[in-house]
Design a protein around this motif. Structure first.
Motif, PDB file in Angstrom:
ATOM      1  N   THR A 144      40.065  50.746  41.908  1.00  0.00           N
ATOM      2  CA  THR A 144      41.138  50.013  42.575  1.00  0.00           C
ATOM      3  C   THR A 144      40.745  48.555  42.810  1.00  0.00           C
ATOM      4  OG1 THR A 144      41.713  52.083  43.679  1.00  0.00           O
ATOM      5  CG2 THR A 144      42.726  50.074  44.542  1.00  0.00           C
ATOM      6  N   SER A 145      39.548  48.319  43.310  1.00  0.00           N
ATOM      7  CA  SER A 145      39.144  46.925  43.559  1.00  0.00           C
ATOM      8  C   SER A 145      38.967  46.155  42.254  1.00  0.00           C
ATOM      9  CB  SER A 145      37.876  46.866  44.419  1.00  0.00           C
ATOM     10  OG  SER A 145      36.788  47.498  43.785  1.00  0.00           O
ATOM     11  N   ALA A 146      38.531  46.854  41.205  1.00  0.00           N
ATOM     12  CA  ALA A 146      38.378  46.193  39.901  1.00  0.00           C
ATOM     13  C   ALA A 146      39.749  45.785  39.354  1.00  0.00           C
ATOM     14  CB  ALA A 146      37.674  47.128  38.915  1.00  0.00           C
ATOM     15  N   THR A 147      40.748  46.658  39.538  1.00  0.00           N
ATOM     16  CA  THR A 147      42.107  46.352  39.068  1.00  0.00           C
ATOM     17  C   THR A 147      42.710  45.208  39.875  1.00  0.00           C
ATOM     18  OG1 THR A 147      42.372  48.640  38.354  1.00  0.00           O
ATOM     19  CG2 THR A 147      44.400  47.348  38.653  1.00  0.00           C
ATOM     20  N   LEU A 148      42.489  45.227  41.186  1.00  0.00           N
ATOM     21  CA  LEU A 148      42.968  44.121  42.028  1.00  0.00           C
ATOM     22  C   LEU A 148      42.381  42.791  41.550  1.00  0.00           C
ATOM     23  CD1 LEU A 148      42.695  45.657  45.627  1.00  0.00           C
ATOM     24  CD2 LEU A 148      44.810  44.954  44.476  1.00  0.00           C
ATOM     25  N   THR A 149      41.118  42.829  41.141  1.00  0.00           N
ATOM     26  CA  THR A 149      40.461  41.612  40.649  1.00  0.00           C
ATOM     27  C   THR A 149      41.159  41.083  39.402  1.00  0.00           C
ATOM     28  OG1 THR A 149      38.349  42.406  41.520  1.00  0.00           O
ATOM     29  CG2 THR A 149      38.248  40.647  39.879  1.00  0.00           C
ATOM     30  N   LEU A 150      41.399  41.980  38.437  1.00  0.00           N
ATOM     31  CA  LEU A 150      42.056  41.558  37.186  1.00  0.00           C
ATOM     32  C   LEU A 150      43.472  41.049  37.463  1.00  0.00           C
ATOM     33  CD1 LEU A 150      40.944  44.431  34.746  1.00  0.00           C
ATOM     34  CD2 LEU A 150      40.084  42.082  34.815  1.00  0.00           C
ATOM     35  N   GLU A 151      44.190  41.739  38.346  1.00  0.00           N
ATOM     36  CA  GLU A 151      45.565  41.331  38.667  1.00  0.00           C
ATOM     37  C   GLU A 151      45.593  39.956  39.333  1.00  0.00           C
ATOM     38  OE1 GLU A 151      47.883  45.604  39.183  1.00  0.00           O
ATOM     39  OE2 GLU A 151      46.950  44.698  40.940  1.00  0.00           O
ATOM     40  N   THR A 152      44.576  39.697  40.148  1.00  0.00           N
ATOM     41  CA  THR A 152      44.519  38.401  40.825  1.00  0.00           C
ATOM     42  C   THR A 152      44.219  37.279  39.836  1.00  0.00           C
ATOM     43  OG1 THR A 152      43.684  39.556  42.759  1.00  0.00           O
ATOM     44  CG2 THR A 152      43.491  37.170  42.774  1.00  0.00           C
ATOM     45  N   ILE A 153      43.344  37.565  38.865  1.00  0.00           N
ATOM     46  CA  ILE A 153      43.059  36.559  37.828  1.00  0.00           C
ATOM     47  C   ILE A 153      44.354  36.257  37.059  1.00  0.00           C
ATOM     48  CG2 ILE A 153      41.749  36.044  35.720  1.00  0.00           C
ATOM     49  CD1 ILE A 153      39.532  37.933  36.821  1.00  0.00           C
ATOM     50  N   LEU A 154      45.117  37.308  36.729  1.00  0.00           N
ATOM     51  CA  LEU A 154      46.389  37.129  36.009  1.00  0.00           C
ATOM     52  C   LEU A 154      47.356  36.271  36.818  1.00  0.00           C
ATOM     53  CD1 LEU A 154      48.386  37.823  33.717  1.00  0.00           C
ATOM     54  CD2 LEU A 154      48.973  39.904  34.964  1.00  0.00           C
ATOM     55  N   LYS A 155      47.520  36.616  38.088  1.00  0.00           N
ATOM     56  CA  LYS A 155      48.438  35.878  38.954  1.00  0.00           C
ATOM     57  C   LYS A 155      47.998  34.415  39.059  1.00  0.00           C
ATOM     58  CE  LYS A 155      50.672  36.412  43.475  1.00  0.00           C
ATOM     59  NZ  LYS A 155      50.040  35.546  44.490  1.00  0.00           N
ATOM     60  N   PHE A 156      46.689  34.224  39.204  1.00  0.00           N
ATOM     61  CA  PHE A 156      46.152  32.866  39.324  1.00  0.00           C
ATOM     62  C   PHE A 156      46.466  32.045  38.058  1.00  0.00           C
ATOM     63  CE2 PHE A 156      42.846  29.692  38.699  1.00  0.00           C
ATOM     64  CZ  PHE A 156      42.871  29.022  39.911  1.00  0.00           C
ATOM     65  N   LEU A 157      46.241  32.672  36.900  1.00  0.00           N
ATOM     66  CA  LEU A 157      46.471  31.953  35.631  1.00  0.00           C
ATOM     67  C   LEU A 157      47.947  31.608  35.448  1.00  0.00           C
ATOM     68  CD1 LEU A 157      44.120  33.915  33.185  1.00  0.00           C
ATOM     69  CD2 LEU A 157      43.808  31.597  34.067  1.00  0.00           C
ATOM     70  N   LYS A 158      48.831  32.488  35.904  1.00  0.00           N
ATOM     71  CA  LYS A 158      50.257  32.235  35.772  1.00  0.00           C
ATOM     72  C   LYS A 158      50.701  31.076  36.686  1.00  0.00           C
ATOM     73  CE  LYS A 158      52.231  36.674  34.375  1.00  0.00           C
ATOM     74  NZ  LYS A 158      52.941  37.866  34.905  1.00  0.00           N
ATOM     75  N   GLU A 159      50.065  31.021  37.850  1.00  0.00           N
ATOM     76  CA  GLU A 159      50.503  30.024  38.840  1.00  0.00           C
ATOM     77  C   GLU A 159      49.782  28.688  38.718  1.00  0.00           C
ATOM     78  OE1 GLU A 159      49.924  32.048  42.534  1.00  0.00           O
ATOM     79  OE2 GLU A 159      51.664  33.366  42.218  1.00  0.00           O
ATOM     80  N   ASN A 160      48.642  28.679  38.015  1.00  0.00           N
ATOM     81  CA  ASN A 160      47.866  27.441  37.939  1.00  0.00           C
ATOM     82  C   ASN A 160      47.652  26.998  36.492  1.00  0.00           C
ATOM     83  OD1 ASN A 160      46.735  26.962  40.887  1.00  0.00           O
ATOM     84  ND2 ASN A 160      46.738  29.163  40.490  1.00  0.00           N
ATOM     85  N   SER A 165      38.296  32.288  45.012  1.00  0.00           N
ATOM     86  CA  SER A 165      38.817  32.236  46.371  1.00  0.00           C
ATOM     87  C   SER A 165      40.072  33.118  46.488  1.00  0.00           C
ATOM     88  CB  SER A 165      39.117  30.777  46.719  1.00  0.00           C
ATOM     89  OG  SER A 165      39.660  30.688  47.990  1.00  0.00           O
ATOM     90  N   ALA A 166      40.898  33.088  45.425  1.00  0.00           N
ATOM     91  CA  ALA A 166      42.091  33.948  45.410  1.00  0.00           C
ATOM     92  C   ALA A 166      41.683  35.421  45.392  1.00  0.00           C
ATOM     93  CB  ALA A 166      42.953  33.613  44.187  1.00  0.00           C
ATOM     94  N   ILE A 167      40.640  35.748  44.616  1.00  0.00           N
ATOM     95  CA  ILE A 167      40.141  37.134  44.575  1.00  0.00           C
ATOM     96  C   ILE A 167      39.647  37.537  45.963  1.00  0.00           C
ATOM     97  CG2 ILE A 167      38.321  38.649  43.645  1.00  0.00           C
ATOM     98  CD1 ILE A 167      38.528  36.970  41.011  1.00  0.00           C
ATOM     99  N   ALA A 168      38.921  36.623  46.603  1.00  0.00           N
ATOM    100  CA  ALA A 168      38.394  36.901  47.949  1.00  0.00           C
ATOM    101  C   ALA A 168      39.539  37.193  48.921  1.00  0.00           C
ATOM    102  CB  ALA A 168      37.563  35.718  48.442  1.00  0.00           C
ATOM    103  N   ASP A 169      40.628  36.409  48.814  1.00  0.00           N
ATOM    104  CA  ASP A 169      41.764  36.598  49.725  1.00  0.00           C
ATOM    105  C   ASP A 169      42.427  37.960  49.501  1.00  0.00           C
ATOM    106  OD1 ASP A 169      41.232  34.125  50.722  1.00  0.00           O
ATOM    107  OD2 ASP A 169      42.828  33.089  49.623  1.00  0.00           O
ATOM    108  N   VAL A 170      42.545  38.351  48.225  1.00  0.00           N
ATOM    109  CA  VAL A 170      43.175  39.647  47.917  1.00  0.00           C
ATOM    110  C   VAL A 170      42.301  40.804  48.410  1.00  0.00           C
ATOM    111  CG1 VAL A 170      43.817  41.186  46.004  1.00  0.00           C
ATOM    112  CG2 VAL A 170      44.580  38.803  46.010  1.00  0.00           C
TER     113      VAL A 170
END
Lengths: 207, 129
Positions: A191-207, A10-15
């Motif tokens: 670019t979209s692939a990198t955004l995906t990886l960055e979002t997974i990282l952000k998600f893991l840090k916050e959750n 869902s976070a990836i979808a939002d990004v």
């Protein structure tokens, strides 16, 4: 309550939605100006169709892949669809991920993209971000780095990969029609692939 | 009877080519379209192509014509997804309009799949002026 994997998707979808215009503008430069719109449509459908309470990560990723396949519309549909489905196969039955699992899933996703797109590294595609990111993640975790530290390093490599795509000409997809005129522009897929990886990282840090 | 599937990003293109081919092969009933997305937008959807191939299959094989880029990639994916089913489906490397018309004529006279493909591929050499 929705599962952790659902929340991450869902976070990836939002990004993707937030970057819809950015991705489409990149694609307007060297393609058919539909990458952002297509990806946003696909991930909007993922949020609606993937069961929120399913905890089997493999099952969720498989459903994500099937949904992208039938809703994205452009080449990103079969490519991202295959990537998520292949990752899902590797993670079938798992409800938690180790670094080794993530590495194996990423490698399977990359292999799927390569087979589907008949592409190699260095052709100005998402592989130019994903392959170095995956190599770095795997190497860092082998050295004993934590999951998030390894993923942080992987994201840095993915961003370098985006920069690299600016320096080369496209030989795959619609951008290849432009030949040398594709040089100087960054690849929307990388670019979209990198955004995906960055979002997974952000998600893991916050959750 | 060999079946034919027309894959295009646009539903209108797929339907239009079908109409054109049908004019040349009026009694032929093996033409199926997989044009655009389910919601009517421009794009190709491997799952819709899988369904079209199944509809076009009458036991003698299905030839698939695609338009651009992801049209071919989606068709390849659809054929991979049919693995395990007894359907012989092949993508033909030929112009989508001319190829489909020639294939429809061949299929309508009962030619086998190899012959349908062979004749359709020849349209790559058709000159217009």
């Amino acid at each position: 309550m929705s599962s952790r994997i659902y929340n991450c998707l869902s976070a990836i979808a939002d990004v993707i939605e937030e970057n819809k215009d950015f991705l489409t503008d990149l694609d307007r430069e060297i393609g058919d100006a539909d990458h952002g719109v297509n990806m946003a449509r696909g991930f909007h459908a993922v949020k609606e169709k993937v069961p929120q309470d399913e905890t089997d990560i493999g099952a969720v990723l498989k459903k994500t892949g099937m949904t992208l396949l039938s809703t994205v519309g452009g080449a990103s549909g079969p490519l991202y669809g295959t990537a998520y489905m292949e990752a899902g196969k590797v993670l079938a039955g798992k409800t938690e991920l180790t670094a080794e699992d993530f590495s194996a899933a990423l490698q399977a996703a990359i292999a799927g993209i390569q087979k589907r797109g008949k592409a190699e590294r260095g052709e100005k595609t998402m592989l130019d971000a994903l392959i170095p990111a995956c190599e770095t993640f795997t190497a860092k975790t082998a050295e004993g780095a934590s999951f998030t530290d390894a993923l942080e390093a992987a994201c840095a490599e993915a961003n370098k990969g985006i920069e690299f795509t600016k320096t080369i000409r496209a030989t795959k997809g619609r951008a290849s029609y432009l030949g040398d005129r594709s040089i100087g522009h960054q690849d929307p897929g990388a670019t979209s692939a990198t955004l995906t990886l960055e979002t997974i990282l952000k998600f893991l840090k916050e959750n | 009877m060999v079946g034919i599937v027309i894959v295009s990003h646009s539903a209108k293109i797929a339907e239009g080519i079908k109409d054109l081919a049908q004019q040349m092969a009026q009694d032929y009933t093996g033409l199926e379209c997989a044009g655009g997305m389910e919601d009517g937008s421009i794009g190709t959807d491997p799952l819709r192509i899988v369904e079209a191939i199944k509809r076009a299959d009458h036991g003698d094989g299905v030839v698939v014509f695609g338009d651009l880029g992801s049209g071919i990639m989606s068709a390849e994916m659809a054929i991979d997804m049919l693995e395990g089913e007894a359907i012989n489906a092949k993508i033909v490397d030929a112009p989508i309009v001319e190829g489909t018309i020639v294939a429809a004529v061949e299929a309508s006279i009962g030619s086998p799949m190899e012959r349908v493909i062979e004749e359709a591929v020849k349209t790559r050499e058709f000159h217009k002026v």
